[in-house]
Motif scaffolding. Structure first.
Motif, PDB file in Angstrom:
ATOM      1  N   TYR A 279       9.827  41.414  61.699  1.00 14.81           N
ATOM      2  CA  TYR A 279       8.753  40.619  62.288  1.00 14.81           C
ATOM      3  C   TYR A 279       7.413  41.348  62.196  1.00 14.81           C
ATOM      4  O   TYR A 279       6.420  40.781  61.714  1.00 14.81           O
ATOM      5  CB  TYR A 279       9.082  40.280  63.749  1.00 14.81           C
ATOM      6  CG  TYR A 279       7.965  39.537  64.444  1.00 14.81           C
ATOM      7  CD1 TYR A 279       7.784  38.171  64.234  1.00 14.81           C
ATOM      8  CD2 TYR A 279       7.075  40.203  65.285  1.00 14.81           C
ATOM      9  CE1 TYR A 279       6.750  37.492  64.859  1.00 14.81           C
ATOM     10  CE2 TYR A 279       6.049  39.528  65.917  1.00 14.81           C
ATOM     11  CZ  TYR A 279       5.883  38.177  65.691  1.00 14.81           C
ATOM     12  OH  TYR A 279       4.862  37.508  66.295  1.00 14.81           O
ATOM     13  N   PHE A 280       7.373  42.606  62.665  1.00 20.21           N
ATOM     14  CA  PHE A 280       6.105  43.340  62.700  1.00 20.21           C
ATOM     15  C   PHE A 280       5.612  43.724  61.302  1.00 20.21           C
ATOM     16  O   PHE A 280       4.402  43.725  61.059  1.00 20.21           O
ATOM     17  CB  PHE A 280       6.205  44.567  63.604  1.00 20.21           C
ATOM     18  CG  PHE A 280       6.212  44.215  65.063  1.00 20.21           C
ATOM     19  CD1 PHE A 280       5.089  43.672  65.666  1.00 20.21           C
ATOM     20  CD2 PHE A 280       7.341  44.402  65.833  1.00 20.21           C
ATOM     21  CE1 PHE A 280       5.077  43.332  67.006  1.00 20.21           C
ATOM     22  CE2 PHE A 280       7.350  44.063  67.172  1.00 20.21           C
ATOM     23  CZ  PHE A 280       6.224  43.521  67.762  1.00 20.21           C
ATOM     24  N   VAL A 281       6.514  43.993  60.386  1.00 21.39           N
ATOM     25  CA  VAL A 281       6.103  44.258  59.001  1.00 21.39           C
ATOM     26  C   VAL A 281       5.570  42.961  58.385  1.00 21.39           C
ATOM     27  O   VAL A 281       4.557  42.969  57.687  1.00 21.39           O
ATOM     28  CB  VAL A 281       7.263  44.855  58.174  1.00 21.39           C
ATOM     29  CG1 VAL A 281       6.970  44.820  56.684  1.00 21.39           C
ATOM     30  CG2 VAL A 281       7.558  46.286  58.625  1.00 21.39           C
ATOM     31  N   GLY A 282       6.254  41.845  58.668  1.00 19.74           N
ATOM     32  CA  GLY A 282       5.803  40.544  58.169  1.00 19.74           C
ATOM     33  C   GLY A 282       4.428  40.159  58.699  1.00 19.74           C
ATOM     34  O   GLY A 282       3.628  39.539  57.999  1.00 19.74           O
ATOM     35  N   LYS A 283       4.130  40.530  59.934  1.00 17.90           N
ATOM     36  CA  LYS A 283       2.817  40.270  60.536  1.00 17.90           C
ATOM     37  C   LYS A 283       1.789  41.330  60.145  1.00 17.90           C
ATOM     38  O   LYS A 283       0.642  41.270  60.576  1.00 17.90           O
ATOM     39  CB  LYS A 283       2.922  40.221  62.074  1.00 17.90           C
ATOM     40  CG  LYS A 283       3.714  39.057  62.597  1.00 17.90           C
ATOM     41  CD  LYS A 283       2.917  37.793  62.443  1.00 17.90           C
ATOM     42  CE  LYS A 283       3.637  36.623  63.067  1.00 17.90           C
ATOM     43  NZ  LYS A 283       2.890  35.392  62.908  1.00 17.90           N
ATOM     44  N   GLN A 284       2.217  42.297  59.359  1.00 13.40           N
ATOM     45  CA  GLN A 284       1.381  43.397  58.850  1.00 13.40           C
ATOM     46  C   GLN A 284       0.809  44.278  59.962  1.00 13.40           C
ATOM     47  O   GLN A 284      -0.289  44.804  59.844  1.00 13.40           O
ATOM     48  CB  GLN A 284       0.287  42.860  57.932  1.00 13.40           C
ATOM     49  CG  GLN A 284       0.862  42.173  56.716  1.00 13.40           C
ATOM     50  CD  GLN A 284      -0.187  41.599  55.803  1.00 13.40           C
ATOM     51  OE1 GLN A 284      -1.368  41.489  56.154  1.00 13.40           O
ATOM     52  NE2 GLN A 284       0.236  41.231  54.603  1.00 13.40           N
ATOM     53  N   TRP A 285       1.582  44.447  61.048  1.00 13.71           N
ATOM     54  CA  TRP A 285       1.179  45.367  62.111  1.00 13.71           C
ATOM     55  C   TRP A 285       1.480  46.803  61.698  1.00 13.71           C
ATOM     56  O   TRP A 285       0.793  47.721  62.104  1.00 13.71           O
ATOM     57  CB  TRP A 285       1.884  45.038  63.416  1.00 13.71           C
ATOM     58  CG  TRP A 285       1.264  43.877  64.122  1.00 13.71           C
ATOM     59  CD1 TRP A 285       1.710  42.587  64.114  1.00 13.71           C
ATOM     60  CD2 TRP A 285       0.077  43.884  64.908  1.00 13.71           C
ATOM     61  NE1 TRP A 285       0.873  41.793  64.868  1.00 13.71           N
ATOM     62  CE2 TRP A 285      -0.140  42.576  65.366  1.00 13.71           C
ATOM     63  CE3 TRP A 285      -0.815  44.884  65.281  1.00 13.71           C
ATOM     64  CZ2 TRP A 285      -1.210  42.231  66.176  1.00 13.71           C
ATOM     65  CZ3 TRP A 285      -1.876  44.536  66.099  1.00 13.71           C
ATOM     66  CH2 TRP A 285      -2.068  43.221  66.530  1.00 13.71           C
ATOM     67  N   TYR A 286       2.549  46.979  60.935  1.00 12.50           N
ATOM     68  CA  TYR A 286       2.862  48.302  60.394  1.00 12.50           C
ATOM     69  C   TYR A 286       3.684  48.157  59.126  1.00 12.50           C
ATOM     70  O   TYR A 286       4.121  47.058  58.771  1.00 12.50           O
ATOM     71  CB  TYR A 286       3.549  49.207  61.418  1.00 12.50           C
ATOM     72  CG  TYR A 286       4.834  48.710  62.051  1.00 12.50           C
ATOM     73  CD1 TYR A 286       6.045  48.733  61.362  1.00 12.50           C
ATOM     74  CD2 TYR A 286       4.848  48.277  63.365  1.00 12.50           C
ATOM     75  CE1 TYR A 286       7.223  48.320  61.957  1.00 12.50           C
ATOM     76  CE2 TYR A 286       6.019  47.870  63.976  1.00 12.50           C
ATOM     77  CZ  TYR A 286       7.213  47.892  63.268  1.00 12.50           C
ATOM     78  OH  TYR A 286       8.370  47.491  63.866  1.00 12.50           O
ATOM     79  N   SER A 287       3.850  49.281  58.423  1.00 12.75           N
ATOM     80  CA  SER A 287       4.628  49.281  57.185  1.00 12.75           C
ATOM     81  C   SER A 287       5.317  50.634  57.016  1.00 12.75           C
ATOM     82  O   SER A 287       4.984  51.608  57.694  1.00 12.75           O
ATOM     83  CB  SER A 287       3.732  48.981  55.982  1.00 12.75           C
ATOM     84  OG  SER A 287       2.787  50.012  55.817  1.00 12.75           O
TER      85      SER A 287
ATOM     86  N   PHE B 268       5.163  56.238  57.899  1.00 10.12           N
ATOM     87  CA  PHE B 268       4.910  55.078  58.740  1.00 10.12           C
ATOM     88  C   PHE B 268       3.410  54.836  58.750  1.00 10.12           C
ATOM     89  O   PHE B 268       2.634  55.783  58.836  1.00 10.12           O
ATOM     90  CB  PHE B 268       5.408  55.438  60.146  1.00 10.12           C
ATOM     91  CG  PHE B 268       5.694  54.289  61.057  1.00 10.12           C
ATOM     92  CD1 PHE B 268       6.439  53.212  60.663  1.00 10.12           C
ATOM     93  CD2 PHE B 268       5.232  54.327  62.369  1.00 10.12           C
ATOM     94  CE1 PHE B 268       6.727  52.175  61.546  1.00 10.12           C
ATOM     95  CE2 PHE B 268       5.511  53.309  63.248  1.00 10.12           C
ATOM     96  CZ  PHE B 268       6.268  52.233  62.835  1.00 10.12           C
ATOM     97  N   VAL B 269       2.970  53.585  58.671  1.00  6.11           N
ATOM     98  CA  VAL B 269       1.542  53.263  58.704  1.00  6.11           C
ATOM     99  C   VAL B 269       1.340  52.056  59.614  1.00  6.11           C
ATOM    100  O   VAL B 269       1.992  51.026  59.446  1.00  6.11           O
ATOM    101  CB  VAL B 269       1.002  52.937  57.286  1.00  6.11           C
ATOM    102  CG1 VAL B 269      -0.450  52.501  57.340  1.00  6.11           C
ATOM    103  CG2 VAL B 269       1.193  54.106  56.343  1.00  6.11           C
ATOM    104  N   HIS B 270       0.452  52.195  60.583  1.00 11.16           N
ATOM    105  CA  HIS B 270       0.059  51.073  61.444  1.00 11.16           C
ATOM    106  C   HIS B 270      -1.255  50.511  60.936  1.00 11.16           C
ATOM    107  O   HIS B 270      -2.056  51.230  60.342  1.00 11.16           O
ATOM    108  CB  HIS B 270      -0.154  51.544  62.896  1.00 11.16           C
ATOM    109  CG  HIS B 270       1.112  51.780  63.630  1.00 11.16           C
ATOM    110  ND1 HIS B 270       1.619  53.040  63.835  1.00 11.16           N
ATOM    111  CD2 HIS B 270       1.989  50.921  64.206  1.00 11.16           C
ATOM    112  CE1 HIS B 270       2.749  52.945  64.520  1.00 11.16           C
ATOM    113  NE2 HIS B 270       2.985  51.669  64.758  1.00 11.16           N
TER     114      HIS B 270
END
Length: 151
Positions: free
Chosen positions: A47-55, A119-121
């Motif tokens: 979910y959070f990767v899909g929303k581009q909050w982090y990768s 990890f990248v936010h």
């Protein structure tokens, strides 16, 4: 005629052992909770990767998966096992302190992971989000474990 006496020590050891069904129930609750934590962690990452909050720039099978499956399939189950083992042995008020402490450690670990490049936010992310997210995640995991143990 000789009669054998049972040792008090032997009786004490027998009475402290859990019956097989209780041990298997305990084991089932552990396994169910570990699988639930891994599943929940995987979907939260998706979910959070899909929303581009982090990768996750460094991850296994990066051409297939957008998340770090090594963490969700290996790291998270191992960490969940340790979490359950320790929190089970604590008194009620210490459980909250333990969850807060582990959440702080995880938040700081995220910062270290960013410094290493694992990890990248995105720019709008605040690490307080991670702290509260870990508190919520571990509380859910603990409640799920208690629910599974009561069945």
């Amino acid at each position: 005629m000789n009669t054998a006496k049972h040792s008090k020590k032997w009786n004490l050891q027998l009475s402290q052992r859990k019956p097989f069904s209780a041990r298997s129930k305990h084991f089932s609750a552990y396994i169910s909770t570990i699988l639930f934590a891994s599943w929940l962690g995987t979907y939260l990452d998706l979910y959070f990767v899909g929303k581009q909050w982090y990768s996750f720039p460094v991850r296994p099978y990066s051409n297939i998966f957008t998340i770090n499956i090594a963490f969700t399939l290996l790291g998270l189950p191992i960490l969940t096992t340790f979490f359950l083992y320790f929190i089970e042995k604590m008194k009620t008020w210490k459980k909250g302190v333990f969850i807060v402490t582990i959440s702080l450690i995880m938040m700081l670990s995220e910062k270290q992971s960013e410094a290493i490049g694992w990890f990248v936010h995105n720019d709008q992310w605040k690490h307080s989000y991670s702290f509260f997210g870990y508190v919520l995640f571990m509380t859910i995991i603990w409640k799920f474990y208690r629910w599974m143990s009561s069945m």
